[in-house]
Each structure stands twice: as structure tokens, then as C-alpha cells.
Design a protein around this motif. Structure first.
Motif, PDB file in Angstrom:
ATOM      1  N   ALA A  92      40.365  15.651 -23.975  1.00 34.02           N
ATOM      2  CA  ALA A  92      39.022  15.792 -23.392  1.00 34.02           C
ATOM      3  C   ALA A  92      39.085  15.752 -21.876  1.00 34.02           C
ATOM      4  O   ALA A  92      38.338  16.465 -21.197  1.00 34.02           O
ATOM      5  CB  ALA A  92      38.089  14.709 -23.920  1.00 34.02           C
ATOM      6  N   ARG A  93      39.975  14.958 -21.324  1.00 33.51           N
ATOM      7  CA  ARG A  93      40.101  14.885 -19.861  1.00 33.51           C
ATOM      8  C   ARG A  93      40.638  16.193 -19.297  1.00 33.51           C
ATOM      9  O   ARG A  93      40.266  16.588 -18.198  1.00 33.51           O
ATOM     10  CB  ARG A  93      40.995  13.715 -19.463  1.00 33.51           C
ATOM     11  N   PRO A  97      34.988  17.406 -16.553  1.00 28.65           N
ATOM     12  CA  PRO A  97      33.718  16.681 -16.753  1.00 28.65           C
ATOM     13  C   PRO A  97      32.707  17.448 -17.601  1.00 28.65           C
ATOM     14  O   PRO A  97      31.851  16.844 -18.236  1.00 28.65           O
ATOM     15  CB  PRO A  97      33.193  16.450 -15.331  1.00 28.65           C
ATOM     16  N   ASP A  98      32.832  18.773 -17.626  1.00 27.44           N
ATOM     17  CA  ASP A  98      31.904  19.581 -18.415  1.00 27.44           C
ATOM     18  C   ASP A  98      32.399  19.808 -19.832  1.00 27.44           C
ATOM     19  O   ASP A  98      31.779  20.553 -20.597  1.00 27.44           O
ATOM     20  CB  ASP A  98      31.655  20.933 -17.726  1.00 27.44           C
ATOM     21  N   LYS A  99      33.537  19.196 -20.184  1.00 23.22           N
ATOM     22  CA  LYS A  99      34.126  19.336 -21.528  1.00 23.22           C
ATOM     23  C   LYS A  99      34.313  20.814 -21.897  1.00 23.22           C
ATOM     24  O   LYS A  99      33.989  21.258 -22.982  1.00 23.22           O
ATOM     25  CB  LYS A  99      33.280  18.630 -22.589  1.00 23.22           C
ATOM     26  N   ASP A 100      34.850  21.565 -20.937  1.00 28.06           N
ATOM     27  CA  ASP A 100      35.078  23.003 -21.094  1.00 28.06           C
ATOM     28  C   ASP A 100      36.465  23.202 -21.703  1.00 28.06           C
ATOM     29  O   ASP A 100      37.481  23.157 -21.003  1.00 28.06           O
ATOM     30  CB  ASP A 100      34.963  23.689 -19.736  1.00 28.06           C
ATOM     31  N   MET A 105      42.384  24.900 -22.297  1.00 31.47           N
ATOM     32  CA  MET A 105      43.411  25.787 -22.846  1.00 31.47           C
ATOM     33  C   MET A 105      44.076  26.606 -21.744  1.00 31.47           C
ATOM     34  O   MET A 105      45.273  26.892 -21.825  1.00 31.47           O
ATOM     35  CB  MET A 105      42.831  26.683 -23.944  1.00 31.47           C
ATOM     36  N   ARG A 106      43.337  26.967 -20.693  1.00 32.48           N
ATOM     37  CA  ARG A 106      43.956  27.645 -19.548  1.00 32.48           C
ATOM     38  C   ARG A 106      44.959  26.699 -18.879  1.00 32.48           C
ATOM     39  O   ARG A 106      46.046  27.130 -18.487  1.00 32.48           O
ATOM     40  CB  ARG A 106      42.902  28.118 -18.550  1.00 32.48           C
ATOM     41  N   ARG A 107      44.607  25.426 -18.777  1.00 29.18           N
ATOM     42  CA  ARG A 107      45.530  24.432 -18.204  1.00 29.18           C
ATOM     43  C   ARG A 107      46.785  24.304 -19.058  1.00 29.18           C
ATOM     44  O   ARG A 107      47.898  24.217 -18.529  1.00 29.18           O
ATOM     45  CB  ARG A 107      44.851  23.070 -18.063  1.00 29.18           C
ATOM     46  N   VAL A 108      46.621  24.287 -20.377  1.00 24.60           N
ATOM     47  CA  VAL A 108      47.776  24.211 -21.277  1.00 24.60           C
ATOM     48  C   VAL A 108      48.669  25.430 -21.053  1.00 24.60           C
ATOM     49  O   VAL A 108      49.888  25.298 -20.908  1.00 24.60           O
ATOM     50  CB  VAL A 108      47.329  24.111 -22.755  1.00 24.60           C
ATOM     51  N   ARG A 153      42.206  33.094 -29.482  1.00 15.97           N
ATOM     52  CA  ARG A 153      41.335  33.908 -30.324  1.00 15.97           C
ATOM     53  C   ARG A 153      40.150  33.066 -30.749  1.00 15.97           C
ATOM     54  O   ARG A 153      40.286  31.880 -30.983  1.00 15.97           O
ATOM     55  CB  ARG A 153      42.092  34.381 -31.558  1.00 15.97           C
ATOM     56  N   GLY A 154      38.993  33.675 -30.883  1.00 11.96           N
ATOM     57  CA  GLY A 154      37.803  32.944 -31.298  1.00 11.96           C
ATOM     58  C   GLY A 154      37.171  32.217 -30.127  1.00 11.96           C
ATOM     59  O   GLY A 154      37.636  32.295 -28.992  1.00 11.96           O
ATOM     60  N   ASP A 155      36.114  31.496 -30.416  1.00 11.53           N
ATOM     61  CA  ASP A 155      35.400  30.816 -29.338  1.00 11.53           C
ATOM     62  C   ASP A 155      35.207  29.329 -29.644  1.00 11.53           C
ATOM     63  O   ASP A 155      34.373  28.669 -29.050  1.00 11.53           O
ATOM     64  CB  ASP A 155      34.046  31.475 -29.079  1.00 11.53           C
TER      65      ASP A 155
END
Length: 156
Positions: A92-93, A97-100, A105-108, A153-155
Motif C-alpha cells: 500500500a505504501r 497516499p492516493d492508493k494508486d 505497479m509502475r514502481r515495481v 492487463r485489466g484495471d
């Protein structure tokens, strides 16, 4: 002390996330009168445990003891083998803060590009805890193993 979950009884869902409350209520199939920790103005505890099960139990115990009612809490996240299990309990971190979670996933993906391996093994862990006020608790945890695919894939 009544240690049963009786159909129709009120159950505190230890969350301040309205979407999660709706999902849990739907999963419970209307068997319980769901109220949230936010709806009871209970503060969110700091998640100080080192495991999903530990954090789920911490949140359930916090809500049960403060509300005087049976409480259910969850904790879950994504772990990536090539990142030594990160983000794991910090999923979650990573979403900010917006739980985006698209951001997470972009960070991963960026971190995987930095470390360079082709290893895309990952797993999702989810833990649920039910706690009775000043009483026992039950904790269960499950894990689903898989492989990351980019772009996602997916949202969801």
C-alpha cells in the motif's frame, strides 16, 4: 463470552476504505450487519507487524477492543521474487497516499528494470483476522503464486 458469529449480528470491518467495506460486505453475503471502523470513528492503528497475518490481527484486535464488538480485518499485498519479496507488507505504501495501484505497479516494473533479471515470479498474499473483544482471534492466510506481466492487463 459468545465466540460465535451469528447470522444478523453486527460485525466491525476494520477499515477506513469504503471500497473495501463494500467488497467485504458483498463477500459476507448479507449474513452480518457490517459497520466500519471509520463509521465508528475508530482511529487506524499503525501497522507495525512484519507479516500480513500479524498486521491483520493487529487491526482486528484494535477494532474489537475499541468497539466492544467482533471485528474482521485484512492485510494483503504483492511480493516479487527478484525484489527480495518487496513490496510485500509495504504494498500500500508503494501505491502512495492516493492508493494508486497503477502507480505501484509502475514502481515495481521500474525496480525490476533496475535489478535486471528476467525473473518475474511473484505472489499475492492475503490474511484475514477475526477478533473478539478482550478474547480470542482467528487468523487465516492464503497465497497465490504467479508471474508478473508488463504492461499490466485489466484495471484491478
Amino acid at each position: 463470552m459468545n465466540l460465535k458469529l451469528i447470522k444478523g449480528m453486527r460485525l466491525v470491518v476494520a477499515t477506513h476504505n469504503p471500497g473495501k467495506a463494500v467488497e467485504i460486505d458483498a463477500l459476507l453475503g448479507g449474513h452480518y450487519a457490517v459497520v466500519t471502523a471509520a463509521g465508528l470513528n475508530l482511529p487506524e492503528p499503525d501497522e507495525t507487524e512484519s507479516t500480513f497475518a500479524g498486521n491483520a490481527l493487529l487491526k482486528a484486535r484494535h477494532a474489537a477492543d475499541r468497539s466492544g464488538e467482533v471485528a474482521l480485518a485484512d492485510d494483503s499485498g504483492l511480493s516479487v521474487a527478484a525484489l527480495d519479496g518487496a513490496p510485500g507488507i509495504f504494498s500500500a505504501r508503494w501505491a502512495g497516499p492516493d492508493k494508486d495501484f497503477a502507480f505501484a505497479m509502475r514502481r515495481v516494473e521500474e525496480r525490476l528494470e533496475e535489478v535486471g533479471p528476467d525473473d518475474r515470479r511473484a505472489w499475492f498474499t492475503s490474511a484475514l483476522a477475526v477478533a473478539w473483544p478482550d478474547g480470542p482471534a482467528v487468523v487465516v492466510e492464503g497465497r497465490v503464486d504467479g508471474q508478473l506481466t508488463f504492461p499490466p492487463r485489466g484495471d484491478r
